[in-house]
Scaffold this motif. Structure first.
Motif, PDB file in Angstrom:
ATOM      1  N   SER A 197       0.840  -1.205   0.000  1.00 42.06           N
ATOM      2  CA  SER A 197       0.000   0.000   0.000  1.00 42.06           C
ATOM      3  C   SER A 197       0.873   1.252   0.000  1.00 42.06           C
ATOM      4  O   SER A 197       1.703   1.427   0.887  1.00 42.06           O
ATOM      5  CB  SER A 197      -0.908  -0.016   1.245  1.00 42.06           C
ATOM      6  OG  SER A 197      -1.522   1.234   1.432  1.00 42.06           O
ATOM      7  N   HIS A 198       0.665   2.128  -0.979  1.00 42.31           N
ATOM      8  CA  HIS A 198       1.538   3.300  -1.138  1.00 42.31           C
ATOM      9  C   HIS A 198       0.806   4.641  -1.006  1.00 42.31           C
ATOM     10  O   HIS A 198       1.451   5.685  -1.043  1.00 42.31           O
ATOM     11  CB  HIS A 198       2.229   3.246  -2.507  1.00 42.31           C
ATOM     12  CG  HIS A 198       3.203   2.127  -2.640  1.00 42.31           C
ATOM     13  ND1 HIS A 198       4.561   2.292  -2.524  1.00 42.31           N
ATOM     14  CD2 HIS A 198       3.012   0.799  -2.866  1.00 42.31           C
ATOM     15  CE1 HIS A 198       5.165   1.126  -2.683  1.00 42.31           C
ATOM     16  NE2 HIS A 198       4.245   0.205  -2.888  1.00 42.31           N
ATOM     17  N   GLY A 199      -0.497   4.640  -0.874  1.00 32.85           N
ATOM     18  CA  GLY A 199      -1.241   5.895  -0.877  1.00 32.85           C
ATOM     19  C   GLY A 199      -1.358   6.547   0.483  1.00 32.85           C
ATOM     20  O   GLY A 199      -1.756   5.894   1.457  1.00 32.85           O
ATOM     21  N   ARG A 238       5.885   7.295   1.331  1.00 29.09           N
ATOM     22  CA  ARG A 238       5.351   6.570   0.179  1.00 29.09           C
ATOM     23  C   ARG A 238       4.574   7.518  -0.725  1.00 29.09           C
ATOM     24  O   ARG A 238       4.058   8.542  -0.279  1.00 29.09           O
ATOM     25  CB  ARG A 238       4.440   5.418   0.638  1.00 29.09           C
ATOM     26  CG  ARG A 238       5.199   4.330   1.371  1.00 29.09           C
ATOM     27  CD  ARG A 238       4.247   3.433   2.138  1.00 29.09           C
ATOM     28  NE  ARG A 238       5.004   2.414   2.855  1.00 29.09           N
ATOM     29  CZ  ARG A 238       5.231   1.196   2.388  1.00 29.09           C
ATOM     30  NH1 ARG A 238       4.768   0.834   1.202  1.00 29.09           N
ATOM     31  NH2 ARG A 238       5.916   0.329   3.099  1.00 29.09           N
ATOM     32  N   SER A 239       4.489   7.166  -1.984  1.00 32.88           N
ATOM     33  CA  SER A 239       3.858   8.046  -2.961  1.00 32.88           C
ATOM     34  C   SER A 239       3.589   7.263  -4.242  1.00 32.88           C
ATOM     35  O   SER A 239       3.883   6.053  -4.323  1.00 32.88           O
ATOM     36  CB  SER A 239       4.792   9.221  -3.284  1.00 32.88           C
ATOM     37  OG  SER A 239       5.981   8.746  -3.922  1.00 32.88           O
ATOM     38  N   THR A 240       3.062   7.941  -5.246  1.00 35.75           N
ATOM     39  CA  THR A 240       2.886   7.298  -6.549  1.00 35.75           C
ATOM     40  C   THR A 240       4.244   6.891  -7.123  1.00 35.75           C
ATOM     41  O   THR A 240       4.337   5.895  -7.851  1.00 35.75           O
ATOM     42  CB  THR A 240       2.184   8.245  -7.537  1.00 35.75           C
ATOM     43  OG1 THR A 240       2.904   9.494  -7.593  1.00 35.75           O
ATOM     44  CG2 THR A 240       0.749   8.515  -7.118  1.00 35.75           C
ATOM     45  N   ALA A 267       5.290   3.626  -5.628  1.00 33.37           N
ATOM     46  CA  ALA A 267       4.455   2.593  -6.238  1.00 33.37           C
ATOM     47  C   ALA A 267       4.994   2.239  -7.626  1.00 33.37           C
ATOM     48  O   ALA A 267       5.075   1.060  -7.993  1.00 33.37           O
ATOM     49  CB  ALA A 267       3.009   3.071  -6.339  1.00 33.37           C
ATOM     50  N   ASN A 310      -7.483   3.472   3.694  1.00 31.52           N
ATOM     51  CA  ASN A 310      -6.435   2.467   3.876  1.00 31.52           C
ATOM     52  C   ASN A 310      -6.848   1.406   4.894  1.00 31.52           C
ATOM     53  O   ASN A 310      -6.544   0.226   4.736  1.00 31.52           O
ATOM     54  CB  ASN A 310      -5.130   3.136   4.302  1.00 31.52           C
ATOM     55  CG  ASN A 310      -4.346   3.684   3.127  1.00 31.52           C
ATOM     56  OD1 ASN A 310      -4.438   3.165   2.011  1.00 31.52           O
ATOM     57  ND2 ASN A 310      -3.568   4.726   3.355  1.00 31.52           N
ATOM     58  N   TYR A 319      -2.626   2.017  -4.504  1.00 34.56           N
ATOM     59  CA  TYR A 319      -2.557   3.421  -4.118  1.00 34.56           C
ATOM     60  C   TYR A 319      -4.006   3.871  -3.913  1.00 34.56           C
ATOM     61  O   TYR A 319      -4.755   4.045  -4.877  1.00 34.56           O
ATOM     62  CB  TYR A 319      -1.866   4.263  -5.194  1.00 34.56           C
ATOM     63  CG  TYR A 319      -1.592   5.680  -4.743  1.00 34.56           C
ATOM     64  CD1 TYR A 319      -0.366   6.025  -4.181  1.00 34.56           C
ATOM     65  CD2 TYR A 319      -2.574   6.673  -4.845  1.00 34.56           C
ATOM     66  CE1 TYR A 319      -0.128   7.311  -3.737  1.00 34.56           C
ATOM     67  CE2 TYR A 319      -2.339   7.957  -4.393  1.00 34.56           C
ATOM     68  CZ  TYR A 319      -1.111   8.269  -3.852  1.00 34.56           C
ATOM     69  OH  TYR A 319      -0.869   9.551  -3.406  1.00 34.56           O
ATOM     70  N   LEU A 322      -1.653   5.153 -12.440  1.00 34.88           N
ATOM     71  CA  LEU A 322      -1.252   6.291 -11.603  1.00 34.88           C
ATOM     72  C   LEU A 322      -0.611   7.412 -12.415  1.00 34.88           C
ATOM     73  O   LEU A 322       0.248   8.141 -11.928  1.00 34.88           O
ATOM     74  CB  LEU A 322      -0.285   5.839 -10.499  1.00 34.88           C
ATOM     75  CG  LEU A 322      -0.812   4.772  -9.536  1.00 34.88           C
ATOM     76  CD1 LEU A 322       0.274   4.397  -8.536  1.00 34.88           C
ATOM     77  CD2 LEU A 322      -2.054   5.268  -8.808  1.00 34.88           C
TER      78      LEU A 322
END
Length: 397
Positions: free
Chosen positions: A115-117, A122-124, A127, A209, A229, A278
């Motif tokens: 999970s990156h969102g 973490r970010s796009t 991801a 999330n 994301y 994304l």
């Protein structure tokens, strides 16, 4: 990784004065429009101390009640459709941020690596790097899952049940439930929703999330590699047979969460044929710019350089355009984009020349259409120059 903990008492951490001040500063930094009470960020800032004391007193006395959110529609990049946003009041945003400050670090221990969102660090882009890493490991095909109306269909009881697994403080849970049940003000009428979490609320990304972590865990238990994301999910597989199995696994779990896939938008993808995710385009040779992202950029530049906007000096047009170039360029800085960036720079300069030649007053600056050097002297940013030498070298191989 942070140790998993159960929060038995948390409300005192929420209304802790330093936490409320931190939350308020965060909301003021993010700015945004006001909610149903008409209070603006500037108005809040003028009397921040008083408003915070009132909020703290209401939280301590259990007198705080959330207000309905104001419905707002914004353009959806690469689409004619509008995206609905729910804008809470400033005081509700500050309270949500205060709860977020307390809960988010605790839930981090429960969230999945895939999970990156809306998570720290973490970010796009992280991801995208994960997707490229899996491609190099031999994952050639996948399933791009579209969850139908995710933010409108989050089941409140399922969400609160998942929250209660970590948070035992009833007063904090009551705050979250209050925001879910607050209602939406649209065209003068308040609608009370039985499901969904409005996009636009400070707490909404955390709740999304929490809600989709069971999907993450189920995919891992079934042995699948994935990148998520928010509600955008990509499952990567080694062969076509595995993608069908992954698709059925995801469909089953989503049904348990009372969610549906969009059969129209969910699709099988491959690196050989290329696919967008994304805002990026992933192919067998690497990462590039996604079609919708590129179209959105073209539209924004055209809007900033349209010729029928009066007789605005060229320098002001460039100042208005530069944030668009900087933001989009930074998003796509990594990838095989040297050729595209060079082409776009040339197109932007031609757009500005056409604008300049249309206006009679500004033409006094140059006898001919402004050159590349002329536009650079006026401050025009270059996408191509944003790529550093070492990044350029990497993108060529």
């Amino acid at each position: 990784m942070r140790e998993k903990r159960i929060l038995h008492s948390a409300i005192d951490k929420v209304y802790n004065w330093p936490n409320l001040r931190k939350a308020s500063r965060k909301v003021m930094t993010n700015r945004g429009s006001g909610g149903v009470d008409g209070m603006s960020v500037a108005g809040w800032k003028r009397n921040e101390e008083t408003y915070l004391k009132t909020l703290r007193r209401k939280l301590i006395r259990r007198e705080y009640r959330s207000r309905p959110v104001r419905r707002l529609y914004i353009d959806k990049p690469g689409s004619k459709k509008k995206r609905p946003l729910g804008i809470p009041t400033i005081v509700d945003r500050v309270c949500q941020q205060a709860v977020h400050n307390v809960l988010a670090p605790e839930f981090e221990a429960y969230f999945h690596e895939g999970s990156h969102g809306f998570r720290p660090g973490r970010s796009t882009k992280t991801a995208a790097k994960r997707i490229e890493k899996l491609r190099r490991k031999g994952y050639r095909v996948g399933v791009d899952i579209d969850i139908k109306g995710f933010f409108d269909n989050v089941d409140h009881e399922i969400l609160m049940g998942l929250m209660r697994k970590v948070v035992k403080d009833r007063r904090v849970l009551g705050l979250v439930r209050g925001w879910l049940k607050a209602g939406v003000l649209e065209e003068g009428n308040v609608k009370y929703l039985t499901s969904g979490t409005p996009q636009g609320g400070v707490i909404s990304p955390l709740l999304s999330n929490v809600y989709l972590t069971p999907l993450d865990n189920a995919l891992e238990d079934a042995g699948y590699q994935f990148v998520r994301y928010a509600d955008d999910v990509l499952i990567l597989c080694r062969d076509a047979e595995e993608t069908q199995e992954a698709l059925e696994c995801a469909r089953t779990v989503l049904a348990m969460l009372k969610l549906e896939m969009s059969e129209e938008k969910t699709k099988l993808v491959s690196f050989a044929e290329g696919f967008d995710f994304l805002g990026f385009h992933f192919g067998k040779r690497g990462r590039g710019v996604g079609t919708k992202s590129l179209k959105s950029f073209y539209l924004k530049v055209r809007e900033s350089t349209r010729r029928n906007q009066g007789d605005i000096p060229l320098e002001k047009v460039i100042r208005k355009l530069n944030p668009v170039i900087r933001g989009w360029g930074n998003y796509h800085l990594e990838g095989r984009n040297v050729g595209l960036f060079t082409k776009l720079d040339k197109w932007i300069r031609n757009r500005l020349r056409s604008y300049y030649w249309k206006g009679w007053r500004s033409r006094a600056m140059f006898n001919v259409k402004p050159s590349k050097d002329d536009l650079e002297r006026l401050g025009l940013l270059s996408l191509r120059c944003m790529i550093k030498p070492n990044e350029l070298q990497l993108s060529l191989f």
